[in-house]
Design an enzyme around this catalytic site. Sequence first.
Site, PDB file in Angstrom:
ATOM      1  N   ASP A  85       4.526  -2.162  -1.644  1.00  0.00           N
ATOM      2  CA  ASP A  85       3.387  -2.112  -2.564  1.00  0.00           C
ATOM      3  C   ASP A  85       3.655  -1.046  -3.617  1.00  0.00           C
ATOM      4  O   ASP A  85       4.407  -0.093  -3.378  1.00  0.00           O
ATOM      5  CB  ASP A  85       2.083  -1.810  -1.802  1.00  0.00           C
ATOM      6  CG  ASP A  85       2.121  -0.505  -1.028  1.00  0.00           C
ATOM      7  OD1 ASP A  85       3.140  -0.246  -0.337  1.00  0.00           O
ATOM      8  OD2 ASP A  85       1.167   0.292  -1.116  1.00  0.00           O
ATOM      9  N   GLU A 148       1.333   1.536   1.549  1.00  0.00           N
ATOM     10  CA  GLU A 148       1.533   2.987   1.503  1.00  0.00           C
ATOM     11  C   GLU A 148       0.650   3.639   0.461  1.00  0.00           C
ATOM     12  O   GLU A 148       0.084   4.708   0.674  1.00  0.00           O
ATOM     13  CB  GLU A 148       3.001   3.307   1.219  1.00  0.00           C
ATOM     14  CG  GLU A 148       3.366   4.780   1.411  1.00  0.00           C
ATOM     15  CD  GLU A 148       3.057   5.674   0.216  1.00  0.00           C
ATOM     16  OE1 GLU A 148       2.854   6.873   0.410  1.00  0.00           O
ATOM     17  OE2 GLU A 148       2.991   5.163  -0.930  1.00  0.00           O
TER      18      GLU A 148
HETATM   19 ZN    ZN Z   1       5.964   5.710  -2.169  1.00  0.00          ZN
END
Ligand code: ZN
Length: 456
Positions: A85, A148
């Site tokens: 992501d 994350e």
């Molecule tokens: Zn990162």
Amino acid sequence: MELKNLVEQQRETLLKTLQACIQIPSVQEEDGSAYPYGANIQRCLEFMLNTGKELGFKTENLDNQAGWCELGEGEEMVAVLGHLDVVPAGEGWHGDPFSGEIRDGKVFGRGSMDDKGPTVAALYALKALKESGLPLRRRVRLLMGTNEETGSADMKYYLAHGGETPVMGFTPDGEYPLINGEKGIVNVTFRRELRQSGPVRLKKLSGGSAPNVVPASAAAELECPEDLAGKIVEALPEKVTCVPIPGGVRLEALGVSAHGSTPEQGENAVGRLFLALNALPLEGELKQAVGFLAEKLGMETDGKALGIALQDEVSGGLTFNFGTAEGDETGLRCCVNYRYPVTKTLDNCGPKFQTELEAAGFQVEKQTHKASLYVSPESELVSKLLKVYVEETGLPPVPKSIGGGTYAKAVPNVVAFGPIFPGDEVREHKPDEFIEVDRLMQNAQIIARAMYELAK
Ligand SMILES: [Zn+2]
């Protein structure tokens, strides 16, 4: 063939894969799809797993939360943890943030450095390791997460749904040489109701944008008789201004913004506002609440007045940031972000803070906590990674402690190792994010050696 040459042989395909990966705009979205973080992130994960499968690895997709490519046999597993992501592109780009175009020896695009570049580098490092035929005692897993940037719920899911915990691992989502200490991070939101009395009353108060940012401005509107307004102006400290408004005054405090992990580099406007308010002739519950916030929190950056100024040799002192405050006639709500040293625990500071808050009439509404992380420099993990680092770069292998949190905190037995080299510009989350092709390949070399050292 030597591992080094095998990694170098991957250069062309590695770059093509990275470009294709960057071209999938894997920003978290509420898009109504069945996928936990949106269809683009799912597509990016599927793309990487398919590529891994074509390269001959065992792959698995755990409910579109995380996936992995794995090499080897053995009871134990070592992991390289990356994420697919990315943060939104934002403004200020000179080219298309999702083109993955290569210019002047650099791959441009959102995620090129954070964290698609290092993750793709790790995939081809694994490929080189496979082709080398070097004997491995442990399995090597490239574990790819998808959340994350917005909370690491992916790894919570992975661990809660049978995802194997590595015996050791690293995430190329921090910096070199290596981060072996990360402070514990606590956000606390607390509130108290106010029954106001006396000539000066609070109507409205606001300051700060987020708990982990030192607020640059804060303001309060007070109701007060006209003869008092003049006295308030006389008592104003530096960087606080006062303007008349109907029935009272408005106080504005200025500060200097900084990241919440380094509050000493800023000046806290919310703290400054409460210090100014505390000098006014307040009464009753408002006086008590403002007195506490001014005297125990104020513009402090170390928690001393609260009695929680913890210290250790590895990471220094606790840092404290009075992040946000809001209020009206009926009450005050505040949020602080504090970070305790890497060898300490929440028990060393959390209960003390809570006791102080409750004694001043505040109730804790919400608390979030990410525990500190510390892996000894003498451990197998840290010593092996630093050996690889010094042999590959010739640079001093001194590990670091930081006040921020990395992806390493999301999975046990993992530290942050790479991808940014000392002195290199930090460009993740910024416009024109890029990674030099040479730095990308250097990362692939280091990751391949590190995988081998941990698994052999
Ligand atoms: Zn990162």
